[in-house]
Enzyme design. Sequence first.
Site, PDB file in Angstrom:
ATOM      1  N   ASP A 117      -0.222  -5.547   9.539  1.00  0.00           N
ATOM      2  CA  ASP A 117      -1.079  -4.536   9.283  1.00  0.00           C
ATOM      3  C   ASP A 117      -2.170  -5.401   8.899  1.00  0.00           C
ATOM      4  OD1 ASP A 117      -2.860  -2.378   8.417  1.00  0.00           O
ATOM      5  OD2 ASP A 117      -1.527  -1.702   6.948  1.00  0.00           O
ATOM      6  N   LYS A 159     -12.960  -1.353   6.476  1.00  0.00           N
ATOM      7  CA  LYS A 159     -13.303  -2.173   5.249  1.00  0.00           C
ATOM      8  C   LYS A 159     -14.296  -3.076   6.021  1.00  0.00           C
ATOM      9  CE  LYS A 159     -10.300  -0.520   2.345  1.00  0.00           C
ATOM     10  NZ  LYS A 159      -9.531   0.348   3.210  1.00  0.00           N
ATOM     11  N   TRP A 219       0.785  -1.040   0.094  1.00  0.00           N
ATOM     12  CA  TRP A 219      -0.054   0.037  -0.063  1.00  0.00           C
ATOM     13  C   TRP A 219       0.815   1.308  -0.051  1.00  0.00           C
ATOM     14  CZ3 TRP A 219      -1.968   2.547   4.909  1.00  0.00           C
ATOM     15  CH2 TRP A 219      -2.792   3.506   4.592  1.00  0.00           C
TER      16      TRP A 219
END
Length: 421
Positions: free
Chosen positions: A232, A268, A151
Amino acid sequence: MAALTRRLITSSSLHASRSISSWWKNVEPAPKDPILGVTEAFLADTSPHKVNVGVGAYRDDNGKPVVLECVREAERRVAGNLNMEYLPMGGCNSMVEETLKLAYGEDSDLIKDKRIAAIQALSGTGACRIFADFQKRFSPDSQIYIPVPTWSNHHNIWRDANVPQRTFHYYHPESKGLDFASLMDDVKNAPNGSFFLLHACAHNPTGVDPTVEQWKEISYQFKVKGHFAFFDMAYQGFASGDPERDAKSIRIFLEDGHLIGCSQSYAKNMGLYGQRVGCLSLVCEDEKQAVAVKSQLQQLARPMYSNPPVHGALIVSTILGDPDLKQLWLKEVKGMADRIIGMRTSLRENIEKLGSPLSWEHITNQIGMFCYSGMTPEQVDRLTKEFHIYMTRNGRISMAGVTSGNVEYLAKAIHEVTKAA
Protein backbone atom coordinates in the site's frame (compact mmCIF):
# COMPACT_ATOMS: atom_id res chain seq x y z
CA MET A 1 -69.10 -10.91 1.16
CA ALA A 2 -67.84 -7.38 0.43
CA ALA A 3 -67.53 -6.67 4.18
CA LEU A 4 -65.52 -9.88 4.67
CA THR A 5 -63.22 -8.93 1.78
CA ARG A 6 -62.64 -5.47 3.28
CA ARG A 7 -61.77 -7.02 6.66
CA LEU A 8 -59.33 -9.42 5.03
CA ILE A 9 -57.68 -6.57 3.07
CA THR A 10 -57.49 -4.41 6.20
CA SER A 11 -55.97 -7.28 8.22
CA SER A 12 -53.49 -8.01 5.42
CA SER A 13 -52.56 -4.32 5.17
CA LEU A 14 -51.95 -4.07 8.93
CA HIS A 15 -49.76 -7.17 8.81
CA ALA A 16 -47.82 -5.77 5.84
CA SER A 17 -47.43 -2.44 7.66
CA ARG A 18 -46.01 -4.19 10.72
CA SER A 19 -43.62 -6.17 8.49
CA ILE A 20 -42.43 -3.08 6.69
CA SER A 21 -41.88 -1.13 9.90
CA SER A 22 -39.77 -3.97 11.33
CA TRP A 23 -37.36 -4.31 8.41
CA TRP A 24 -34.63 -2.17 10.00
CA LYS A 25 -35.54 -2.38 13.69
CA ASN A 26 -32.41 -4.39 14.49
CA VAL A 27 -30.03 -1.82 12.94
CA GLU A 28 -27.88 -0.18 15.59
CA PRO A 29 -25.89 3.04 15.04
CA ALA A 30 -22.43 2.28 13.65
CA PRO A 31 -19.49 3.14 15.91
CA LYS A 32 -17.85 6.43 15.08
CA ASP A 33 -14.74 6.28 12.95
CA PRO A 34 -11.83 6.90 15.37
CA ILE A 35 -10.13 9.29 12.93
CA LEU A 36 -13.09 11.19 11.51
CA GLY A 37 -14.56 11.53 15.00
CA VAL A 38 -11.55 13.63 16.02
CA THR A 39 -12.39 16.25 13.39
CA GLU A 40 -16.03 16.34 14.48
CA ALA A 41 -15.00 17.04 18.08
CA PHE A 42 -12.50 19.69 16.94
CA LEU A 43 -15.11 21.53 14.89
CA ALA A 44 -17.51 21.58 17.85
CA ASP A 45 -14.87 23.14 20.15
CA THR A 46 -15.23 26.92 20.47
CA SER A 47 -11.82 27.55 22.05
CA PRO A 48 -9.64 30.02 20.11
CA HIS A 49 -6.58 27.94 21.07
CA LYS A 50 -7.79 24.65 19.61
CA VAL A 51 -5.38 22.63 17.47
CA ASN A 52 -6.22 19.69 15.20
CA VAL A 53 -3.37 17.27 14.68
CA GLY A 54 -5.67 14.36 13.92
CA VAL A 55 -6.57 14.98 10.28
CA GLY A 56 -4.59 13.06 7.68
CA ALA A 57 -4.50 15.86 5.13
CA TYR A 58 -1.76 18.35 4.33
CA ARG A 59 -2.00 21.92 5.61
CA ASP A 60 0.24 24.89 4.90
CA ASP A 61 2.05 26.82 7.63
CA ASN A 62 -1.14 28.78 8.28
CA GLY A 63 -3.08 25.58 8.85
CA LYS A 64 -4.99 25.96 5.57
CA PRO A 65 -5.73 23.31 2.91
CA VAL A 66 -3.51 23.50 -0.16
CA VAL A 67 -4.23 23.10 -3.88
CA LEU A 68 -0.97 22.63 -5.77
CA GLU A 69 -0.15 25.00 -8.62
CA CYS A 70 0.41 22.05 -10.95
CA VAL A 71 -3.12 20.89 -10.15
CA ARG A 72 -4.57 24.35 -10.85
CA GLU A 73 -2.79 24.49 -14.19
CA ALA A 74 -3.93 20.98 -15.11
CA GLU A 75 -7.50 21.95 -14.26
CA ARG A 76 -7.24 24.96 -16.54
CA ARG A 77 -6.11 22.73 -19.39
CA VAL A 78 -8.79 20.13 -18.79
CA ALA A 79 -11.71 22.57 -18.32
CA GLY A 80 -13.83 22.92 -21.45
CA ASN A 81 -11.47 20.88 -23.61
CA LEU A 82 -12.42 17.29 -22.85
CA ASN A 83 -15.75 15.47 -22.70
CA MET A 84 -17.18 13.79 -19.63
CA GLU A 85 -18.03 10.44 -21.18
CA TYR A 86 -17.73 7.21 -19.21
CA LEU A 87 -14.23 5.89 -18.77
CA PRO A 88 -13.64 2.19 -19.52
CA MET A 89 -14.01 -0.13 -16.53
CA GLY A 90 -10.24 -0.10 -16.18
CA GLY A 91 -10.14 3.69 -16.07
CA CYS A 92 -8.04 6.31 -17.82
CA ASN A 93 -5.28 4.49 -19.71
CA SER A 94 -2.86 7.43 -19.80
CA MET A 95 -3.22 7.97 -16.03
CA VAL A 96 -2.61 4.29 -15.33
CA GLU A 97 0.44 4.22 -17.61
CA GLU A 98 2.03 7.23 -15.91
CA THR A 99 1.20 5.87 -12.46
CA LEU A 100 2.93 2.57 -13.18
CA LYS A 101 6.09 4.46 -14.13
CA LEU A 102 6.12 6.09 -10.68
CA ALA A 103 5.93 2.75 -8.87
CA TYR A 104 7.92 0.48 -11.16
CA GLY A 105 10.35 2.93 -12.79
CA GLU A 106 10.43 4.94 -16.02
CA ASP A 107 12.40 2.23 -17.83
CA SER A 108 10.78 -0.78 -16.20
CA ASP A 109 11.03 -3.98 -18.24
CA LEU A 110 7.82 -5.14 -16.59
CA ILE A 111 6.00 -2.21 -18.22
CA LYS A 112 7.74 -2.74 -21.59
CA ASP A 113 6.86 -6.44 -21.55
CA LYS A 114 3.23 -5.66 -20.55
CA ARG A 115 3.47 -7.90 -17.51
CA ILE A 116 1.53 -5.61 -15.18
CA ALA A 117 -2.24 -5.86 -14.83
CA ALA A 118 -3.49 -2.45 -13.68
CA ILE A 119 -6.71 -0.51 -13.34
CA GLN A 120 -7.67 2.94 -12.09
CA ALA A 121 -9.15 2.68 -8.60
CA LEU A 122 -11.03 4.87 -6.14
CA SER A 123 -7.85 6.10 -4.47
CA GLY A 124 -5.86 3.79 -2.21
CA THR A 125 -8.89 2.55 -0.30
CA GLY A 126 -10.58 1.39 -3.49
CA ALA A 127 -7.40 -0.25 -4.76
CA CYS A 128 -7.02 -2.20 -1.51
CA ARG A 129 -10.66 -3.26 -1.59
CA ILE A 130 -10.55 -4.49 -5.18
CA PHE A 131 -7.42 -6.48 -4.37
CA ALA A 132 -9.00 -7.94 -1.21
CA ASP A 133 -11.96 -9.13 -3.27
CA PHE A 134 -9.60 -10.48 -5.94
CA GLN A 135 -7.68 -12.38 -3.25
CA LYS A 136 -10.91 -13.85 -1.88
CA ARG A 137 -12.16 -14.88 -5.31
CA PHE A 138 -8.97 -16.46 -6.64
CA SER A 139 -7.27 -17.60 -3.44
CA PRO A 140 -10.35 -18.33 -1.32
CA ASP A 141 -8.56 -20.26 1.42
CA SER A 142 -5.89 -17.62 2.00
CA GLN A 143 -5.59 -15.06 4.76
CA ILE A 144 -3.89 -11.67 4.98
CA TYR A 145 -1.13 -10.74 7.44
CA ILE A 146 -1.48 -7.13 8.56
CA PRO A 147 1.11 -5.17 10.61
CA VAL A 148 0.47 -4.06 14.19
CA PRO A 149 -0.45 -1.28 14.11
CA THR A 150 -1.77 -0.24 10.71
CA TRP A 151 -4.19 2.24 9.17
CA SER A 152 -7.48 1.30 10.82
CA ASN A 153 -9.35 1.01 7.51
CA HIS A 154 -7.13 -1.87 6.38
CA HIS A 155 -8.93 -4.12 8.85
CA ASN A 156 -12.33 -2.96 7.60
CA ILE A 157 -11.39 -3.57 3.96
CA TRP A 158 -10.24 -7.17 4.32
CA ARG A 159 -12.99 -7.92 6.85
CA ASP A 160 -15.71 -6.81 4.44
CA ALA A 161 -14.07 -8.83 1.66
CA ASN A 162 -14.37 -11.86 3.99
CA VAL A 163 -10.63 -12.51 4.01
CA PRO A 164 -9.43 -13.90 7.38
CA GLN A 165 -6.84 -11.68 9.04
CA ARG A 166 -3.69 -12.45 10.95
CA THR A 167 -1.22 -9.92 12.31
CA PHE A 168 2.55 -9.58 12.37
CA HIS A 169 4.82 -7.58 14.65
CA TYR A 170 5.98 -4.22 13.36
CA TYR A 171 6.22 -1.40 15.90
CA HIS A 172 8.38 -1.57 19.04
CA PRO A 173 6.74 0.60 21.74
CA GLU A 174 9.82 0.87 23.96
CA SER A 175 12.17 2.12 21.24
CA LYS A 176 9.37 3.76 19.24
CA GLY A 177 10.98 2.16 16.21
CA LEU A 178 10.77 -1.02 14.19
CA ASP A 179 10.53 -4.40 15.92
CA PHE A 180 12.58 -5.97 13.15
CA ALA A 181 13.49 -9.21 14.94
CA SER A 182 9.87 -10.04 15.77
CA LEU A 183 8.75 -9.00 12.27
CA MET A 184 11.22 -11.43 10.71
CA ASP A 185 10.17 -14.20 13.08
CA ASP A 186 6.55 -13.74 12.03
CA VAL A 187 7.50 -13.80 8.34
CA LYS A 188 9.47 -17.02 8.87
CA ASN A 189 6.72 -18.66 10.94
CA ALA A 190 3.83 -17.82 8.62
CA PRO A 191 2.70 -20.71 6.39
CA ASN A 192 4.47 -20.82 3.03
CA GLY A 193 2.71 -18.75 0.39
CA SER A 194 1.03 -16.33 2.78
CA PHE A 195 -0.27 -12.88 1.79
CA PHE A 196 1.28 -9.90 3.58
CA LEU A 197 0.18 -6.26 3.56
CA LEU A 198 3.19 -3.94 3.59
CA HIS A 199 3.39 -0.14 3.75
CA ALA A 200 5.77 0.91 0.97
CA CYS A 201 6.89 4.07 2.80
CA ALA A 202 5.78 6.46 5.56
CA HIS A 203 4.06 3.72 7.58
CA ASN A 204 0.68 4.87 8.88
CA PRO A 205 0.29 5.47 11.81
CA THR A 206 3.85 5.07 13.12
CA GLY A 207 6.05 6.82 10.56
CA VAL A 208 8.52 3.96 11.11
CA ASP A 209 10.01 2.40 7.96
CA PRO A 210 12.54 -0.40 7.54
CA THR A 211 15.99 0.63 6.31
CA VAL A 212 17.12 -0.35 2.81
CA GLU A 213 19.12 -3.25 4.26
CA GLN A 214 16.15 -4.40 6.31
CA TRP A 215 13.91 -4.30 3.22
CA LYS A 216 16.45 -6.50 1.46
CA GLU A 217 16.29 -9.02 4.30
CA ILE A 218 12.50 -8.95 4.29
CA SER A 219 12.43 -9.50 0.52
CA TYR A 220 14.88 -12.39 0.79
CA GLN A 221 12.80 -14.10 3.47
CA PHE A 222 9.62 -13.59 1.44
CA LYS A 223 11.38 -15.35 -1.43
CA VAL A 224 12.41 -18.26 0.80
CA LYS A 225 8.84 -18.66 2.10
CA GLY A 226 7.07 -17.96 -1.20
CA HIS A 227 5.01 -15.15 0.36
CA PHE A 228 3.04 -12.61 -1.65
CA ALA A 229 3.69 -8.93 -0.88
CA PHE A 230 0.90 -6.41 -1.37
CA PHE A 231 2.24 -2.87 -1.02
CA ASP A 232 0.00 0.00 0.00
CA MET A 233 1.83 3.10 -1.26
CA ALA A 234 -0.21 6.12 -0.16
CA TYR A 235 2.70 8.53 0.34
CA GLN A 236 5.10 8.23 -2.60
CA GLY A 237 7.02 11.51 -2.80
CA PHE A 238 5.29 12.84 0.29
CA ALA A 239 7.54 10.91 2.69
CA SER A 240 11.06 12.00 1.71
CA GLY A 241 10.26 14.49 -1.04
CA ASP A 242 11.69 12.07 -3.63
CA PRO A 243 9.28 9.63 -5.35
CA GLU A 244 12.16 7.39 -6.43
CA ARG A 245 13.49 7.05 -2.89
CA ASP A 246 10.02 6.38 -1.53
CA ALA A 247 9.55 3.50 -4.01
CA LYS A 248 12.77 1.78 -2.93
CA SER A 249 11.01 -1.00 -1.01
CA ILE A 250 9.04 -1.98 -4.10
CA ARG A 251 12.11 -1.83 -6.34
CA ILE A 252 13.99 -4.16 -3.97
CA PHE A 253 11.22 -6.74 -4.19
CA LEU A 254 11.12 -6.41 -7.98
CA GLU A 255 14.89 -6.87 -8.25
CA ASP A 256 14.46 -10.12 -6.32
CA GLY A 257 11.89 -11.33 -8.84
CA HIS A 258 8.74 -11.08 -6.72
CA LEU A 259 5.32 -10.90 -8.36
CA ILE A 260 3.92 -8.14 -6.15
CA GLY A 261 0.69 -6.18 -5.87
CA CYS A 262 0.54 -2.43 -5.35
CA SER A 263 -2.02 0.16 -4.33
CA GLN A 264 -1.26 3.80 -5.26
CA SER A 265 -3.03 7.02 -4.33
CA TYR A 266 -2.81 10.67 -5.33
CA ALA A 267 -4.63 11.95 -2.25
CA LYS A 268 -1.52 12.99 -0.32
CA ASN A 269 1.17 13.58 -2.92
CA MET A 270 -1.02 15.68 -5.24
CA GLY A 271 -3.52 16.87 -2.67
CA LEU A 272 -6.37 15.24 -4.64
CA TYR A 273 -8.11 13.97 -1.51
CA GLY A 274 -11.66 14.45 -2.76
CA GLN A 275 -11.01 13.31 -6.33
CA ARG A 276 -10.41 9.68 -5.26
CA VAL A 277 -7.71 8.90 -7.82
CA GLY A 278 -5.64 5.77 -7.44
CA CYS A 279 -4.37 2.65 -9.14
CA LEU A 280 -4.23 -1.07 -8.43
CA SER A 281 -1.54 -3.13 -10.13
CA LEU A 282 -0.42 -6.76 -10.04
CA VAL A 283 2.81 -8.06 -11.55
CA CYS A 284 2.18 -11.20 -13.62
CA GLU A 285 4.29 -13.95 -15.17
CA ASP A 286 3.71 -12.78 -18.74
CA GLU A 287 1.51 -10.58 -20.92
CA LYS A 288 -1.14 -13.26 -21.39
CA GLN A 289 -1.58 -13.64 -17.63
CA ALA A 290 -1.69 -9.85 -17.20
CA VAL A 291 -4.54 -9.59 -19.70
CA ALA A 292 -6.50 -12.26 -17.82
CA VAL A 293 -5.87 -10.70 -14.41
CA LYS A 294 -6.85 -7.22 -15.61
CA SER A 295 -10.10 -8.58 -17.03
CA GLN A 296 -10.93 -10.06 -13.63
CA LEU A 297 -10.06 -6.84 -11.79
CA GLN A 298 -12.43 -5.00 -14.11
CA GLN A 299 -15.07 -7.66 -13.50
CA LEU A 300 -14.82 -6.96 -9.76
CA ALA A 301 -15.10 -3.21 -10.32
CA ARG A 302 -18.20 -3.49 -12.54
CA PRO A 303 -20.82 -4.27 -9.84
CA MET A 304 -19.12 -1.94 -7.32
CA TYR A 305 -19.01 1.34 -9.26
CA SER A 306 -19.03 0.29 -12.95
CA ASN A 307 -16.25 2.68 -13.95
CA PRO A 308 -14.12 5.23 -12.10
CA PRO A 309 -14.53 9.04 -12.14
CA VAL A 310 -12.87 10.98 -14.94
CA HIS A 311 -11.91 14.44 -13.63
CA GLY A 312 -9.18 13.53 -11.16
CA ALA A 313 -7.69 11.01 -13.58
CA LEU A 314 -7.41 13.71 -16.25
CA ILE A 315 -5.65 16.00 -13.77
CA VAL A 316 -3.09 13.31 -12.92
CA SER A 317 -2.46 12.28 -16.53
CA THR A 318 -2.11 15.94 -17.56
CA ILE A 319 0.49 16.61 -14.84
CA LEU A 320 2.54 13.44 -15.27
CA GLY A 321 2.30 13.52 -19.06
CA ASP A 322 3.73 17.04 -19.39
CA PRO A 323 7.46 17.37 -18.52
CA ASP A 324 7.11 20.95 -17.23
CA LEU A 325 4.07 20.20 -15.08
CA LYS A 326 5.69 17.05 -13.75
CA GLN A 327 8.77 19.04 -12.71
CA LEU A 328 6.51 21.56 -10.98
CA TRP A 329 4.77 18.72 -9.15
CA LEU A 330 8.11 17.24 -8.04
CA LYS A 331 9.09 20.66 -6.69
CA GLU A 332 5.79 21.11 -4.87
CA VAL A 333 5.65 17.63 -3.36
CA LYS A 334 9.19 18.13 -2.07
CA GLY A 335 8.07 21.43 -0.56
CA MET A 336 5.28 19.66 1.33
CA ALA A 337 7.63 16.93 2.57
CA ASP A 338 10.26 19.46 3.60
CA ARG A 339 7.75 21.49 5.62
CA ILE A 340 6.71 18.40 7.57
CA ILE A 341 10.34 17.37 8.14
CA GLY A 342 11.02 20.90 9.41
CA MET A 343 8.05 20.73 11.79
CA ARG A 344 9.38 17.45 13.19
CA THR A 345 12.66 19.14 14.04
CA SER A 346 10.91 22.15 15.54
CA LEU A 347 8.52 20.08 17.68
CA ARG A 348 11.33 17.94 19.04
CA GLU A 349 13.51 20.97 19.83
CA ASN A 350 10.66 22.80 21.57
CA ILE A 351 9.87 19.80 23.80
CA GLU A 352 13.52 19.18 24.65
CA LYS A 353 14.25 22.77 25.60
CA LEU A 354 11.47 22.54 28.22
CA GLY A 355 13.63 19.98 30.03
CA SER A 356 11.61 16.86 29.27
CA PRO A 357 13.06 13.79 31.00
CA LEU A 358 11.96 11.63 28.06
CA SER A 359 13.64 10.94 24.74
CA TRP A 360 11.92 12.55 21.75
CA GLU A 361 14.35 11.56 19.03
CA HIS A 362 11.68 9.32 17.50
CA ILE A 363 9.90 12.48 16.28
CA THR A 364 12.70 13.11 13.80
CA ASN A 365 13.57 9.45 13.21
CA GLN A 366 10.07 8.73 11.92
CA ILE A 367 8.99 9.89 8.46
CA GLY A 368 5.89 11.00 6.59
CA MET A 369 2.68 12.62 7.67
CA PHE A 370 2.38 10.99 11.07
CA CYS A 371 4.37 10.87 14.28
CA TYR A 372 3.62 8.01 16.65
CA SER A 373 4.28 10.00 19.80
CA GLY A 374 4.17 7.22 22.38
CA MET A 375 1.59 9.13 24.45
CA THR A 376 -1.03 7.05 26.22
CA PRO A 377 -4.80 7.42 25.63
CA GLU A 378 -5.06 9.07 29.05
CA GLN A 379 -2.40 11.63 28.12
CA VAL A 380 -4.17 12.33 24.84
CA ASP A 381 -7.42 12.84 26.74
CA ARG A 382 -5.67 15.44 28.92
CA LEU A 383 -4.38 17.22 25.83
CA THR A 384 -7.92 17.50 24.54
CA LYS A 385 -9.59 18.39 27.82
CA GLU A 386 -7.02 20.85 29.16
CA PHE A 387 -5.40 22.23 26.00
CA HIS A 388 -8.01 21.75 23.25
CA ILE A 389 -5.55 19.67 21.20
CA TYR A 390 -7.15 16.95 19.11
CA MET A 391 -5.56 13.71 17.89
CA THR A 392 -6.42 10.02 17.82
CA ARG A 393 -6.17 8.30 21.21
CA ASN A 394 -3.30 6.09 20.08
CA GLY A 395 -1.07 9.17 20.27
CA ARG A 396 -0.71 9.62 16.51
CA ILE A 397 0.14 13.23 15.63
CA SER A 398 -0.55 14.45 12.11
CA MET A 399 2.53 16.54 11.47
CA ALA A 400 0.63 18.30 8.69
CA GLY A 401 -1.38 20.06 11.38
CA VAL A 402 1.73 21.41 13.12
CA THR A 403 2.67 24.95 12.12
CA SER A 404 5.22 27.55 13.17
CA GLY A 405 2.31 29.30 14.88
CA ASN A 406 1.20 26.39 17.09
CA VAL A 407 4.31 24.23 17.52
CA GLU A 408 5.42 25.93 20.74
CA TYR A 409 1.93 25.65 22.28
CA LEU A 410 1.74 21.98 21.22
CA ALA A 411 5.19 21.25 22.68
CA LYS A 412 4.31 22.84 26.02
CA ALA A 413 1.09 20.86 26.22
CA ILE A 414 2.84 17.57 25.37
CA HIS A 415 5.50 18.30 27.97
CA GLU A 416 2.87 19.07 30.58
CA VAL A 417 1.01 15.77 30.17
CA THR A 418 4.17 13.60 29.81
CA LYS A 419 6.67 15.08 32.27
CA ALA A 420 5.52 12.87 35.16
CA ALA A 421 5.64 9.71 33.07
